[in-house]
Write a protein that holds these residues in place. Sequence first.
Motif, PDB file in Angstrom:
ATOM      1  N   GLY A   1     -10.693  19.293  70.459  1.00 37.42           N
ATOM      2  CA  GLY A   1      -9.613  20.534  70.337  1.00 37.42           C
ATOM      3  C   GLY A   1      -9.612  21.194  71.921  1.00 37.42           C
ATOM      4  N   ALA A   2     -10.737  21.819  71.890  1.00 40.37           N
ATOM      5  CA  ALA A   2     -10.347  22.325  74.024  1.00 40.37           C
ATOM      6  C   ALA A   2     -10.050  21.332  74.582  1.00 40.37           C
ATOM      7  CB  ALA A   2     -12.147  22.944  75.140  1.00 40.37           C
ATOM      8  N   LEU A   3     -10.228  19.941  74.914  1.00 42.68           N
ATOM      9  CA  LEU A   3      -9.936  19.214  75.476  1.00 42.68           C
ATOM     10  C   LEU A   3      -7.982  18.929  75.981  1.00 42.68           C
ATOM     11  CD1 LEU A   3     -12.467  16.213  76.085  1.00 42.68           C
ATOM     12  CD2 LEU A   3     -11.903  17.938  77.501  1.00 42.68           C
ATOM     13  N   PHE A   4      -8.053  19.018  74.494  1.00 40.45           N
ATOM     14  CA  PHE A   4      -6.741  19.059  73.583  1.00 40.45           C
ATOM     15  C   PHE A   4      -5.289  19.633  73.997  1.00 40.45           C
ATOM     16  CE2 PHE A   4      -3.145  19.522  70.737  1.00 40.45           C
ATOM     17  CZ  PHE A   4      -2.070  18.109  70.393  1.00 40.45           C
ATOM     18  N   ALA A   5      -6.027  21.431  73.733  1.00 44.31           N
ATOM     19  CA  ALA A   5      -5.430  22.566  73.608  1.00 44.31           C
ATOM     20  C   ALA A   5      -5.024  22.798  75.893  1.00 44.31           C
ATOM     21  CB  ALA A   5      -6.407  23.885  73.582  1.00 44.31           C
ATOM     22  N   GLY A   6      -6.181  21.994  76.493  1.00 43.20           N
ATOM     23  CA  GLY A   6      -6.063  21.826  78.194  1.00 43.20           C
ATOM     24  C   GLY A   6      -5.406  21.404  78.737  1.00 43.20           C
ATOM     25  N   ILE A   7      -5.393  19.939  77.281  1.00 38.64           N
ATOM     26  CA  ILE A   7      -3.515  18.747  78.665  1.00 38.64           C
ATOM     27  C   ILE A   7      -2.608  19.459  77.867  1.00 38.64           C
ATOM     28  CG2 ILE A   7      -2.761  16.892  77.132  1.00 38.64           C
ATOM     29  CD1 ILE A   7      -5.779  15.513  77.113  1.00 38.64           C
ATOM     30  N   VAL A   8      -2.205  20.020  76.616  1.00 36.90           N
ATOM     31  CA  VAL A   8      -1.071  20.707  76.432  1.00 36.90           C
ATOM     32  C   VAL A   8      -1.177  21.710  76.907  1.00 36.90           C
ATOM     33  CG1 VAL A   8      -0.034  22.220  74.577  1.00 36.90           C
ATOM     34  CG2 VAL A   8      -1.270  20.313  73.961  1.00 36.90           C
ATOM     35  N   LYS A   9      -1.765  22.670  77.889  1.00 32.71           N
ATOM     36  CA  LYS A   9      -1.701  23.642  78.460  1.00 32.71           C
ATOM     37  C   LYS A   9      -1.298  22.838  80.159  1.00 32.71           C
ATOM     38  CE  LYS A   9      -3.115  28.119  81.279  1.00 32.71           C
ATOM     39  NZ  LYS A   9      -2.179  29.619  80.711  1.00 32.71           N
ATOM     40  N   GLY A  10      -1.756  22.065  80.677  1.00 33.64           N
ATOM     41  CA  GLY A  10      -1.534  21.604  80.929  1.00 33.64           C
ATOM     42  C   GLY A  10       0.368  21.143  81.512  1.00 33.64           C
ATOM     43  N   ALA A  11       0.298  20.419  80.192  1.00 31.37           N
ATOM     44  CA  ALA A  11       1.513  19.527  80.659  1.00 31.37           C
ATOM     45  C   ALA A  11       2.421  20.711  79.806  1.00 31.37           C
ATOM     46  CB  ALA A  11       1.729  18.821  78.806  1.00 31.37           C
ATOM     47  N   VAL A  12       2.653  22.030  79.253  1.00 35.03           N
ATOM     48  CA  VAL A  12       3.186  22.575  78.835  1.00 35.03           C
ATOM     49  C   VAL A  12       3.376  23.951  79.485  1.00 35.03           C
ATOM     50  CG1 VAL A  12       4.595  24.212  77.073  1.00 35.03           C
ATOM     51  CG2 VAL A  12       3.742  21.894  76.652  1.00 35.03           C
ATOM     52  N   GLY A  13       2.368  24.390  80.006  1.00 34.24           N
ATOM     53  CA  GLY A  13       1.827  25.511  80.714  1.00 34.24           C
ATOM     54  C   GLY A  13       1.635  27.027  79.391  1.00 34.24           C
ATOM     55  N   PHE A  14       1.884  26.594  79.097  1.00 34.06           N
ATOM     56  CA  PHE A  14       1.430  27.796  77.509  1.00 34.06           C
ATOM     57  C   PHE A  14       0.782  27.170  75.898  1.00 34.06           C
ATOM     58  CE2 PHE A  14       5.658  26.884  76.588  1.00 34.06           C
ATOM     59  CZ  PHE A  14       5.836  26.500  75.258  1.00 34.06           C
ATOM     60  N   ALA A  15       0.614  27.833  75.449  1.00 32.01           N
ATOM     61  CA  ALA A  15      -0.180  27.599  74.094  1.00 32.01           C
ATOM     62  C   ALA A  15      -1.077  27.334  74.231  1.00 32.01           C
ATOM     63  CB  ALA A  15       0.727  26.258  73.259  1.00 32.01           C
TER      64      ALA A  15
END
Length: 69
Positions: A18-32
Motif C-alpha cells: 500500500g505504501a509503494l502504491f501510494a508513492g507511485i500515485v504521488k509520483g505520477a499525480v503529485g498528491f493523494a
Amino acid sequence: MDLFFALSDVTIAFLIGGALFAGIVKGAVGFAMPLILMSGLSAVLPVPVALAGLILPTLVMNIWQALRG
C-alpha cells in the motif's frame, strides 16, 4: 510498539504494498499519497496508529518533492 511485532507477514506485506502504491500515485499525480496510505493503514491498524504511521512517509515525500523543484 507491541502492535507491530504482533502483525503477520501478510499484513506487513499489505502495508508495504500500500505504501509503494501510494508513492507511485504521488509520483505520477503529485498528491493523494496520504489519502491512499491512510485508507490502507486504517484497514489493518487502529486509526490513531495509522495516523501516527502516516506522518513520516508524508514528511519525507513532501521534502523530497520540494527539493526536487
